[in-house]
Design a protein around this motif. Structure first.
Motif, PDB file in Angstrom:
ATOM      1  N   GLY A  74     -15.832 -19.322   4.927  1.00  0.00           N
ATOM      2  CA  GLY A  74     -15.669 -20.720   5.269  1.00  0.00           C
ATOM      3  C   GLY A  74     -14.260 -21.061   5.718  1.00  0.00           C
ATOM      4  N   SER A  75     -13.365 -20.057   5.764  1.00  0.00           N
ATOM      5  CA  SER A  75     -11.984 -20.336   6.165  1.00  0.00           C
ATOM      6  C   SER A  75     -11.550 -19.451   7.316  1.00  0.00           C
ATOM      7  CB  SER A  75     -11.046 -20.113   4.976  1.00  0.00           C
ATOM      8  OG  SER A  75     -11.092 -18.768   4.558  1.00  0.00           O
ATOM      9  N   THR A  76     -12.494 -18.851   8.033  1.00  0.00           N
ATOM     10  CA  THR A  76     -12.150 -17.930   9.107  1.00  0.00           C
ATOM     11  C   THR A  76     -12.858 -18.270  10.409  1.00  0.00           C
ATOM     12  OG1 THR A  76     -13.895 -16.417   8.398  1.00  0.00           O
ATOM     13  CG2 THR A  76     -11.699 -16.041   7.507  1.00  0.00           C
ATOM     14  N   PRO A  77     -12.618 -19.437  10.990  1.00  0.00           N
ATOM     15  CA  PRO A  77     -13.235 -19.756  12.274  1.00  0.00           C
ATOM     16  C   PRO A  77     -12.610 -18.979  13.408  1.00  0.00           C
ATOM     17  CG  PRO A  77     -11.756 -21.490  11.628  1.00  0.00           C
ATOM     18  CD  PRO A  77     -11.801 -20.527  10.480  1.00  0.00           C
ATOM     19  N   ASP A  78     -13.332 -18.854  14.516  1.00  0.00           N
ATOM     20  CA  ASP A  78     -12.797 -18.193  15.699  1.00  0.00           C
ATOM     21  C   ASP A  78     -12.391 -19.271  16.682  1.00  0.00           C
ATOM     22  OD1 ASP A  78     -14.052 -16.029  18.277  1.00  0.00           O
ATOM     23  OD2 ASP A  78     -12.087 -16.130  17.412  1.00  0.00           O
ATOM     24  N   ILE A  79     -12.612 -19.062  18.004  1.00  0.00           N
ATOM     25  CA  ILE A  79     -12.278 -20.109  18.957  1.00  0.00           C
ATOM     26  C   ILE A  79     -12.986 -21.375  18.512  1.00  0.00           C
ATOM     27  CG2 ILE A  79     -12.763 -20.950  21.278  1.00  0.00           C
ATOM     28  CD1 ILE A  79     -11.848 -18.347  22.375  1.00  0.00           C
ATOM     29  N   VAL A  80     -12.204 -22.419  18.284  1.00  0.00           N
ATOM     30  CA  VAL A  80     -12.732 -23.694  17.820  1.00  0.00           C
ATOM     31  C   VAL A  80     -12.923 -24.591  19.035  1.00  0.00           C
ATOM     32  CG1 VAL A  80     -12.310 -25.690  16.352  1.00  0.00           C
ATOM     33  CG2 VAL A  80     -11.524 -23.423  15.639  1.00  0.00           C
ATOM     34  N   GLY A  81     -14.119 -25.144  19.199  1.00  0.00           N
ATOM     35  CA  GLY A  81     -14.389 -25.925  20.395  1.00  0.00           C
ATOM     36  C   GLY A  81     -14.612 -25.006  21.577  1.00  0.00           C
ATOM     37  N   GLY A  82     -14.074 -25.382  22.733  1.00  0.00           N
ATOM     38  CA  GLY A  82     -14.269 -24.572  23.920  1.00  0.00           C
ATOM     39  C   GLY A  82     -15.722 -24.566  24.361  1.00  0.00           C
ATOM     40  N   THR A  83     -16.098 -23.538  25.099  1.00  0.00           N
ATOM     41  CA  THR A  83     -17.450 -23.421  25.620  1.00  0.00           C
ATOM     42  C   THR A  83     -17.900 -21.962  25.563  1.00  0.00           C
ATOM     43  OG1 THR A  83     -16.628 -23.103  27.885  1.00  0.00           O
ATOM     44  CG2 THR A  83     -17.166 -25.366  27.204  1.00  0.00           C
TER      45      THR A  83
ATOM     46  N   TYR B 282     -14.210 -13.435  20.324  1.00  0.00           N
ATOM     47  CA  TYR B 282     -15.440 -13.367  19.531  1.00  0.00           C
ATOM     48  C   TYR B 282     -15.188 -13.862  18.098  1.00  0.00           C
ATOM     49  CZ  TYR B 282     -17.117 -10.243  23.213  1.00  0.00           C
ATOM     50  OH  TYR B 282     -17.503  -9.707  24.420  1.00  0.00           O
ATOM     51  N   GLY B 283     -16.239 -14.179  17.367  1.00  0.00           N
ATOM     52  CA  GLY B 283     -16.098 -14.459  15.941  1.00  0.00           C
ATOM     53  C   GLY B 283     -16.682 -15.769  15.499  1.00  0.00           C
ATOM     54  N   HIS B 284     -16.055 -16.391  14.510  1.00  0.00           N
ATOM     55  CA  HIS B 284     -16.531 -17.654  13.946  1.00  0.00           C
ATOM     56  C   HIS B 284     -16.162 -18.845  14.807  1.00  0.00           C
ATOM     57  CE1 HIS B 284     -16.717 -16.063   9.529  1.00  0.00           C
ATOM     58  NE2 HIS B 284     -17.595 -15.499  10.327  1.00  0.00           N
ATOM     59  N   ARG B 285     -16.895 -19.915  14.579  1.00  0.00           N
ATOM     60  CA  ARG B 285     -16.611 -21.191  15.219  1.00  0.00           C
ATOM     61  C   ARG B 285     -15.875 -22.085  14.212  1.00  0.00           C
ATOM     62  NH1 ARG B 285     -16.579 -22.195  20.016  1.00  0.00           N
ATOM     63  NH2 ARG B 285     -18.068 -23.892  20.200  1.00  0.00           N
TER      64      ARG B 285
ATOM     65  N   ALA C  63     -20.358 -17.401  15.272  1.00  0.00           N
ATOM     66  CA  ALA C  63     -20.591 -17.489  16.714  1.00  0.00           C
ATOM     67  C   ALA C  63     -21.641 -16.465  17.099  1.00  0.00           C
ATOM     68  CB  ALA C  63     -19.304 -17.229  17.480  1.00  0.00           C
ATOM     69  N   ASP C  64     -22.364 -16.749  18.181  1.00  0.00           N
ATOM     70  CA  ASP C  64     -23.382 -15.798  18.634  1.00  0.00           C
ATOM     71  C   ASP C  64     -22.892 -14.951  19.793  1.00  0.00           C
ATOM     72  OD1 ASP C  64     -23.261 -17.821  20.473  1.00  0.00           O
ATOM     73  OD2 ASP C  64     -25.411 -18.252  20.514  1.00  0.00           O
ATOM     74  N   GLY C  65     -21.649 -15.148  20.194  1.00  0.00           N
ATOM     75  CA  GLY C  65     -21.146 -14.351  21.301  1.00  0.00           C
ATOM     76  C   GLY C  65     -19.733 -14.719  21.696  1.00  0.00           C
ATOM     77  N   LEU C  66     -19.436 -14.501  22.959  1.00  0.00           N
ATOM     78  CA  LEU C  66     -18.096 -14.711  23.500  1.00  0.00           C
ATOM     79  C   LEU C  66     -17.896 -16.175  23.874  1.00  0.00           C
ATOM     80  CD1 LEU C  66     -15.477 -13.280  24.592  1.00  0.00           C
ATOM     81  CD2 LEU C  66     -16.653 -13.167  26.804  1.00  0.00           C
ATOM     82  N   TYR C  67     -16.766 -16.741  23.426  1.00  0.00           N
ATOM     83  CA  TYR C  67     -16.420 -18.120  23.761  1.00  0.00           C
ATOM     84  C   TYR C  67     -15.072 -18.160  24.467  1.00  0.00           C
ATOM     85  CZ  TYR C  67     -20.346 -20.205  21.320  1.00  0.00           C
ATOM     86  OH  TYR C  67     -21.613 -20.584  20.960  1.00  0.00           O
ATOM     87  N   GLN C  68     -14.835 -19.261  25.193  1.00  0.00           N
ATOM     88  CA  GLN C  68     -13.570 -19.452  25.881  1.00  0.00           C
ATOM     89  C   GLN C  68     -13.101 -20.885  25.692  1.00  0.00           C
ATOM     90  OE1 GLN C  68     -14.708 -18.504  29.943  1.00  0.00           O
ATOM     91  NE2 GLN C  68     -14.980 -20.665  30.452  1.00  0.00           N
TER      92      GLN C  68
END
Length: 242
Positions: free
Chosen positions: A33-42, A149-152, A158-163
């Protein structure tokens, strides 16, 4: 303290990646619960060269992002290879269905900051590869794109690659005291799991994800430091031929 960007992977089915702290050898566990990945984006479009790195350090499984720059070489962050005992590269933009990985047989670390190369034990030919900038001087106000890649936000998988779109604030320092590009999120920010992921300016990769200034939680305007490739560019060419 700034935070570096790799993660512990918990269990065989876990596919999230995370940043860890500068100077710290540990990483937050997936699902904490404390390890998000790219936050927001698309959600990023299909990007065959944006690869997932799964590896072993200190008896635990970790994950990072990397860029395939040729059929045999992948660019990433130095802290993603420092102390590795095994790594596989996955050519899938899905974190839930990575497919079959290709083993890495050699690790190479730049002497100029948080930059590294890994060599594949088996070549993987792609139709095209990303362009690397010959040099880049951080200029406040420059617009850029980051990928990873990673958490949101707030630890959601996350289910895949975000930018995300970001802006350059100026120069800073990466996890290995090299020159970095200091950025701030515009519609999204970097976080756990983007380690080694690209920052793209003018259609070229100018750096790789190293650290964040603070845990972003759900903030889309977090600040991060991307290791500038400039001082390592000749080394990358000499080592990989790219």
């Amino acid at each position: 303290m700034n935070k570096v960007l790799k993660s512990v992977l918990v269990g065989a089915a876990a596919a999230s990646m995370a940043f860890v702290g500068v100077g710290a050898a540990n990483a937050a566990p997936v699902g904490s619960g404390s390890t998000p990945d790219i936050v927001g984006g698309t959600k990023a479009p299909a990007t065959p060269w944006a690869v997932q790195l799964i590896f072993q350090q200190d008896g635990a499984s970790y994950g990072c992002t990397g860029e395939a720059i040729s059929a045999e070489w992948v660019l990433t962050a130095n802290h993603c290879v420092d102390g590795d005992t095994g790594m596989k590269v996955y050519y899938s933009n899905s974190t839930t269905n990575r497919g079959t990985g290709i083993a890495v047989d050699q690790f190479y670390s730049s002497t100029n900051g948080d930059v590294a190369l890994v060599h594949l034990s088996q070549a993987k030919n792609l139709g095209s590869y990303p362009a690397l900038a010959d040099s880049y001087t951080a200029k406040a106000g420059d617009q850029a794109v980051i990928m990873g890649y990673g958490h949101r936000a707030n630890g959601a998988n996350a289910d895949g690659l975000y930018q995300a779109n970001v802006k350059v604030l100026g120069s800073s320092t990466d996890a290995y005291d090299g020159t970095a590009v200091h950025i701030q999120g515009v519609n999204g920010g970097a976080n756990h799991g983007d380690s080694g992921g690209p920052i793209i300016i003018g259609g070229k990769i100018v750096g790789v994800a190293s650290t964040v200034d603070a845990e972003p939680g759900a903030s889309t305007t977090g600040k991060a430091n991307y290791a500038n490739l400039t001082d390592s560019r000749q080394w990358i060419s000499d080592t990989s031929g790219v």
